[in-house]
Design an enzyme around this catalytic site. Structure first.
Site, mmCIF file in Angstrom:
data_model
loop_
_atom_site.group_PDB
_atom_site.id
_atom_site.type_symbol
_atom_site.label_atom_id
_atom_site.label_comp_id
_atom_site.label_asym_id
_atom_site.label_seq_id
_atom_site.Cartn_x
_atom_site.Cartn_y
_atom_site.Cartn_z
ATOM 1 N N CYS A 257 57.448 -5.196 -21.042
ATOM 2 C CA CYS A 257 58.767 -5.194 -21.692
ATOM 3 C C CYS A 257 59.157 -6.525 -22.349
ATOM 4 O O CYS A 257 59.194 -6.620 -23.567
ATOM 5 C CB CYS A 257 59.822 -4.784 -20.672
ATOM 6 S SG CYS A 257 59.567 -3.100 -20.080
HETATM 7 N N1 LIG Z 1 56.988 -0.437 -17.373
HETATM 8 C C1 LIG Z 1 58.292 -0.687 -17.385
HETATM 9 O O1 LIG Z 1 58.814 -1.370 -16.524
HETATM 10 C C2 LIG Z 1 59.184 -0.109 -18.478
HETATM 11 C C3 LIG Z 1 60.577 -0.161 -18.293
HETATM 12 C C4 LIG Z 1 61.398 0.365 -19.252
HETATM 13 C C5 LIG Z 1 60.852 0.879 -20.421
HETATM 14 N N2 LIG Z 1 59.511 0.898 -20.604
HETATM 15 C C6 LIG Z 1 59.010 1.487 -21.846
HETATM 16 O O2 LIG Z 1 58.505 2.781 -21.577
HETATM 17 C C7 LIG Z 1 57.371 3.056 -22.394
HETATM 18 C C8 LIG Z 1 56.170 3.390 -21.519
HETATM 19 O O3 LIG Z 1 55.866 2.255 -20.716
HETATM 20 P P1 LIG Z 1 54.953 2.339 -19.422
HETATM 21 O O4 LIG Z 1 55.087 1.027 -18.727
HETATM 22 O O5 LIG Z 1 55.224 3.592 -18.676
HETATM 23 O O6 LIG Z 1 53.514 2.430 -20.103
HETATM 24 P P2 LIG Z 1 52.140 2.875 -19.399
HETATM 25 O O7 LIG Z 1 51.060 2.285 -20.217
HETATM 26 O O8 LIG Z 1 52.207 2.580 -17.935
HETATM 27 O O9 LIG Z 1 52.134 4.459 -19.568
HETATM 28 C C9 LIG Z 1 52.050 5.109 -20.785
HETATM 29 C C10 LIG Z 1 51.129 6.310 -20.641
HETATM 30 O O10 LIG Z 1 51.083 6.999 -21.889
HETATM 31 C C11 LIG Z 1 49.771 7.463 -22.107
HETATM 32 N N3 LIG Z 1 49.587 7.711 -23.528
HETATM 33 C C12 LIG Z 1 49.284 6.841 -24.515
HETATM 34 N N4 LIG Z 1 49.238 7.455 -25.708
HETATM 35 C C13 LIG Z 1 49.524 8.762 -25.479
HETATM 36 C C14 LIG Z 1 49.634 9.905 -26.302
HETATM 37 N N5 LIG Z 1 49.479 9.810 -27.619
HETATM 38 N N6 LIG Z 1 49.923 11.102 -25.724
HETATM 39 C C15 LIG Z 1 50.100 11.188 -24.389
HETATM 40 N N7 LIG Z 1 50.017 10.132 -23.550
HETATM 41 C C16 LIG Z 1 49.740 8.934 -24.092
HETATM 42 C C17 LIG Z 1 48.893 6.383 -21.525
HETATM 43 O O11 LIG Z 1 47.614 6.867 -21.179
HETATM 44 C C18 LIG Z 1 49.701 5.939 -20.296
HETATM 45 O O12 LIG Z 1 49.338 6.649 -19.125
HETATM 46 C C19 LIG Z 1 57.191 1.825 -23.262
HETATM 47 O O13 LIG Z 1 57.882 2.002 -24.459
HETATM 48 C C20 LIG Z 1 57.854 0.736 -22.459
HETATM 49 O O14 LIG Z 1 58.313 -0.324 -23.274
HETATM 50 C C21 LIG Z 1 58.661 0.423 -19.642
#
Ligand SMILES: NC(=O)c1ccc[n+]([C@@H]2O[C@H](COP(=O)([O-])OP(=O)(O)OC[C@H]3O[C@@H](n4cnc5c(N)ncnc54)[C@H](O)[C@@H]3O)[C@@H](O)[C@H]2O)c1
Length: 415
Positions: A257
């Site tokens: 983030c």
């Molecule tokens: N990790 C955090 O603390 C957090 C907090 C708030 C917001 N976010 C936001 O949430 C979003 C996701 O973050 P995250 O940490 O969960 O990421 P992550 O990488 O842990 O998970 C994302 C998942 O999406 C999958 N993926 C990628 N491309 C794909 C597609 N085309 N179709 C289906 N699945 C697909 C990946 O394999 C992965 O498992 C981001 O925008 C991030 O900025 C994250």
């Protein structure tokens, strides 16, 4: 209800479990077949969700790699990554890919909500045209909203249920649908008038943290030069009951983030002839911190009459924050690289990170990892670590997290 979730990472998996726990049927989709397999086997790969908790709702979660399985659900939440390209510009590749494939199975009456952090305008300008390739109209045939995810991995005092959820729909009816959906798993849902307001509110939250961390880090470097204990300064300032919010210094920002999201807004701002100075400055300051930390390590070794070259330097914690195993953008990686470039023999212990392939390193067990160490560097303050033992056993300790403040020893240098 039946709910589809695209992207089963740190954000998507906890949401899947939360909806399943309220009795909803969840179709979880990920492009990574290993994640799909793990969920099918009831094995969690996200620290905040134990495998026991996942197993109890396994019957209600169907994990899949096929978008066809989303055709029958009532709502779809998109939780895919939104990283930066090598040129530090928004990479909407995963998001566009997910939207395009979802359009192939989208049905009238479905609700789609984007949860991924992104710049204001993404839902309307990117998602709407891609989803409308289905032949359905956004806000008319299907509902569309943005609702930023606020999960803070490792945090236990606030949960998905007790953290208010912001929702902004394309139309009033879209917002109504999305609010009703989230009220199933959140005690307090906050409506805003547009998806853009919801998109920007998330960025404001992250930029607020980034800027304040940068500020305290800058003052930490100054305090070091002036011979003032920054922790004492912060403790004193934090006694003010209003108008001050505590931020602690550290080795820099990590995770998905803070090092990434603010640049989504600065990129977008350029289109409006504005350079977002605070964002850029905070980014530069925080990126400098690993260099400052290495300088402190070199200085501490020097004070012990040792060079860096050839010394065994043990990093304690390599993930970007306490209690999680996420090493994305972790400052520990930069610190390890810089120390290795200076000839140090780097080892590490991190109960959450068994190996660091990028550095060809494996976590060594504690306390054996301390044997023969010339210096120990506390990079991540994981819970349950025995810092007193570290100070007792290692001749030079550099504490980048302020966890040794109650331990009085000349061998300890604090940021
Ligand atoms: N990790 C955090 O603390 C957090 C907090 C708030 C917001 N976010 C936001 O949430 C979003 C996701 O973050 P995250 O940490 O969960 O990421 P992550 O990488 O842990 O998970 C994302 C998942 O999406 C999958 N993926 C990628 N491309 C794909 C597609 N085309 N179709 C289906 N699945 C697909 C990946 O394999 C992965 O498992 C981001 O925008 C991030 O900025 C994250």
């Amino acid at each position: 209800m039946s709910i589809g979730i695209i992207g089963l990472g740190y954000v998507g998996l906890p949401l899947a479990v939360a909806f399943a726990e309220t009795g909803d049927d969840v179709v979880g989709l990920d492009v990574d077949p290993r994640k799909v397999e793990a969920i099918g086997a009831g094995e969690s790969y996200v620290e905040d969700i134990s495998s026991e908790r996942l197993s109890t709702v396994r019957e209600r979660i169907t994990a899949t790699t096929s978008y066809d399985d989303l055709a029958a659900v009532e709502a779809v939440l998109i939780c895919v990554p939104t990283p930066l390209t090598a040129n530090r510009e928004p990479d909407l590749g995963p998001l566009r890919d997910a939207a395009r494939r979802l359009a192939g199975v989208l049905r009238a009456g479905q609700l789609v909500v984007l949860e991924s952090t992104t710049y204001p305008g993404t839902t309307r300008e990117q998602l709407v045209p891609l989803l409308e390739e289905s032949g359905l109209g956004a806000g008319r045939d299907f509902q569309l909203a943005f609702s930023p995810e606020r999960v803070d991995p490792g945090r236990t005092d606030f949960t998905l249920r007790t953290t208010p959820k912001v929702v902004g729909g394309l139309t009033e009816a879209c917002t109504d649908r999305a609010v009703a959906l989230y009220e199933r798993v959140c005690d307090h849902v906050v409506r805003v008038g547009t998806p853009e307001a919801a998109e920007m509110s998330k960025l404001l939250e992250n930029i607020f943290r980034s800027v304040n961390i940068a500020l305290v880090n800058e003052l930490t470097i100054l305090a070091d030069r002036m011979g003032i204990d920054i922790w004492e300064v912060i403790d004193a300032a934090a006694t003010k009951p209003y108008g001050f919010m505590r931020f602690d210094p550290g080795p820099g920002m990590g995770g998905h983030c803070l090092p990434v999201d603010p640049f989504y807004l600065s990129w977008r701002a350029r289109e409006f002839d504005l350079t977002t100075e605070f964002i850029e400055l905070a980014g530069r300051m925080n990126q400098q911190m690993p260099y400052h930390c290495v300088e402190r390590i070199v200085r501490a070794l020097n004070e012990a009459g040792k060079p860096v070259r050839g010394m065994r330097v043990v990093l304690l914690g390599v993930s970007y924050k306490a209690g999680v195993g996420d090493v994305r953008e972790s400052p520990a990686l930069k610190i390890a690289t810089l120390l290795a470039e200076r000839g140090a023999r780097v080892a590490y212990h991190d109960p959450y990170v068994p190996e660091l392939p990028s550095h060809d390193l494996r976590s060594a067990p504690f306390p054996e990892v301390l044997d023969g160490a010339d210096a120990a560097v506390i990079v991540t303050a994981h819970p349950g670590m025995d810092w007193e033992q570290v100070v007792r056993r290692v001749p030079t300790v550099v504490d980048l997290r302020g966890v040794t403040r109650a331990i009085h020893a000349d061998s300890v240098t604090r940021l």
